[in-house]
Motif scaffolding. Sequence first.
Motif, PDB file in Angstrom:
ATOM      1  N   LEU A  11       0.825  -1.208   0.000  1.00  0.00           N
ATOM      2  CA  LEU A  11       0.000   0.000   0.000  1.00  0.00           C
ATOM      3  C   LEU A  11       0.863   1.263   0.000  1.00  0.00           C
ATOM      4  O   LEU A  11       0.545   2.245  -0.672  1.00  0.00           O
ATOM      5  N   PHE A  12       1.939   1.222   0.756  1.00  0.00           N
ATOM      6  CA  PHE A  12       2.863   2.356   0.784  1.00  0.00           C
ATOM      7  C   PHE A  12       3.401   2.622  -0.618  1.00  0.00           C
ATOM      8  O   PHE A  12       3.380   3.751  -1.110  1.00  0.00           O
ATOM      9  N   ASP A  13       3.881   1.573  -1.286  1.00  0.00           N
ATOM     10  CA  ASP A  13       4.454   1.728  -2.627  1.00  0.00           C
ATOM     11  C   ASP A  13       3.420   2.217  -3.633  1.00  0.00           C
ATOM     12  O   ASP A  13       3.736   2.978  -4.544  1.00  0.00           O
ATOM     13  N   GLU A  14       2.173   1.785  -3.478  1.00  0.00           N
ATOM     14  CA  GLU A  14       1.111   2.180  -4.405  1.00  0.00           C
ATOM     15  C   GLU A  14       0.657   3.626  -4.210  1.00  0.00           C
ATOM     16  O   GLU A  14       0.183   4.247  -5.162  1.00  0.00           O
ATOM     17  N   ASN A  15       0.767   4.143  -2.999  1.00  0.00           N
ATOM     18  CA  ASN A  15       0.114   5.412  -2.680  1.00  0.00           C
ATOM     19  C   ASN A  15       1.002   6.550  -2.224  1.00  0.00           C
ATOM     20  O   ASN A  15       0.686   7.717  -2.475  1.00  0.00           O
ATOM     21  N   ASP A  16       2.084   6.264  -1.542  1.00  0.00           N
ATOM     22  CA  ASP A  16       2.836   7.319  -0.872  1.00  0.00           C
ATOM     23  C   ASP A  16       3.379   8.367  -1.834  1.00  0.00           C
ATOM     24  O   ASP A  16       3.091   9.562  -1.688  1.00  0.00           O
ATOM     25  N   LYS A  64      -7.364   7.699   0.093  1.00  0.00           N
ATOM     26  CA  LYS A  64      -8.526   6.910   0.517  1.00  0.00           C
ATOM     27  C   LYS A  64      -9.152   6.328  -0.745  1.00  0.00           C
ATOM     28  O   LYS A  64      -9.912   6.980  -1.442  1.00  0.00           O
ATOM     29  N   ARG A  65      -8.814   5.089  -1.038  1.00  0.00           N
ATOM     30  CA  ARG A  65      -9.240   4.459  -2.290  1.00  0.00           C
ATOM     31  C   ARG A  65     -10.743   4.215  -2.375  1.00  0.00           C
ATOM     32  O   ARG A  65     -11.283   4.094  -3.471  1.00  0.00           O
ATOM     33  N   VAL A  66     -11.430   4.177  -1.245  1.00  0.00           N
ATOM     34  CA  VAL A  66     -12.887   3.992  -1.294  1.00  0.00           C
ATOM     35  C   VAL A  66     -13.609   5.278  -1.689  1.00  0.00           C
ATOM     36  O   VAL A  66     -14.794   5.251  -1.993  1.00  0.00           O
ATOM     37  N   GLU A 104      -9.236   8.421  -4.810  1.00  0.00           N
ATOM     38  CA  GLU A 104      -8.438   7.390  -5.481  1.00  0.00           C
ATOM     39  C   GLU A 104      -7.645   7.881  -6.681  1.00  0.00           C
ATOM     40  O   GLU A 104      -6.551   7.399  -6.936  1.00  0.00           O
ATOM     41  N   ASP A 105      -8.171   8.837  -7.446  1.00  0.00           N
ATOM     42  CA  ASP A 105      -7.438   9.304  -8.622  1.00  0.00           C
ATOM     43  C   ASP A 105      -6.725  10.638  -8.374  1.00  0.00           C
ATOM     44  O   ASP A 105      -6.216  11.251  -9.311  1.00  0.00           O
ATOM     45  N   LEU A 106      -6.690  11.081  -7.128  1.00  0.00           N
ATOM     46  CA  LEU A 106      -5.966  12.278  -6.705  1.00  0.00           C
ATOM     47  C   LEU A 106      -6.523  13.563  -7.305  1.00  0.00           C
ATOM     48  O   LEU A 106      -5.834  14.573  -7.385  1.00  0.00           O
ATOM     49  N   SER A 107      -7.794  13.545  -7.686  1.00  0.00           N
ATOM     50  CA  SER A 107      -8.413  14.734  -8.266  1.00  0.00           C
ATOM     51  C   SER A 107      -9.077  15.619  -7.209  1.00  0.00           C
ATOM     52  O   SER A 107      -9.389  16.776  -7.482  1.00  0.00           O
TER      53      SER A 107
END
Length: 160
Positions: A11-16, A64-66, A104-107
């Motif tokens: 999760l860290f690698d996917e999001n940080d 927050k991917r949800v 989730e898409d950082l928008s």
Amino acid sequence: MSTRKGFSKRLFDENDQRAKDAARDLVVSLGIHALVENPKKQGVDLIGLDKKGNEVLYLEVEVKRVWKAGEDFPYPDVNLPQRKSRYLDAKKFSKPVIFAIFNEDLSKVALFGRDAVAKAKLEEVPNRFISEGEMFYKIPLDKVRFVDIGGPYVKNVLRG
């Protein structure tokens, strides 16, 4: 002490890094000159600097991917894990601390300050990682500023 989700390298690698990169679009909204990565890997994620290079705020980011792309924030409050309470200590963090939770898409991003966390209720919240025992601060939405990345200036984000 509450149960808490353990560190997940996946999760860290996917999001940080992507959240840190997206946060740099908030420089104007936050009224600062630059955001730089904290050299202390266990510390707050980003440090806000003024034009002279002085530290003026700290920014802690997460995704927050949800919270799906194109949606308004889907919950009645924002949950912040109790483990983030270390950033409430004004002696260790002498500048304002801002929490930035991206969708989730950082928008879009939800922004709130350390004071909002300090005044929030602490409640157990079951989630997909920990079914019981993990504690979260419940930040009321009226204490949160929602920003479209690339959107207009955010006012009063440091208050509340």
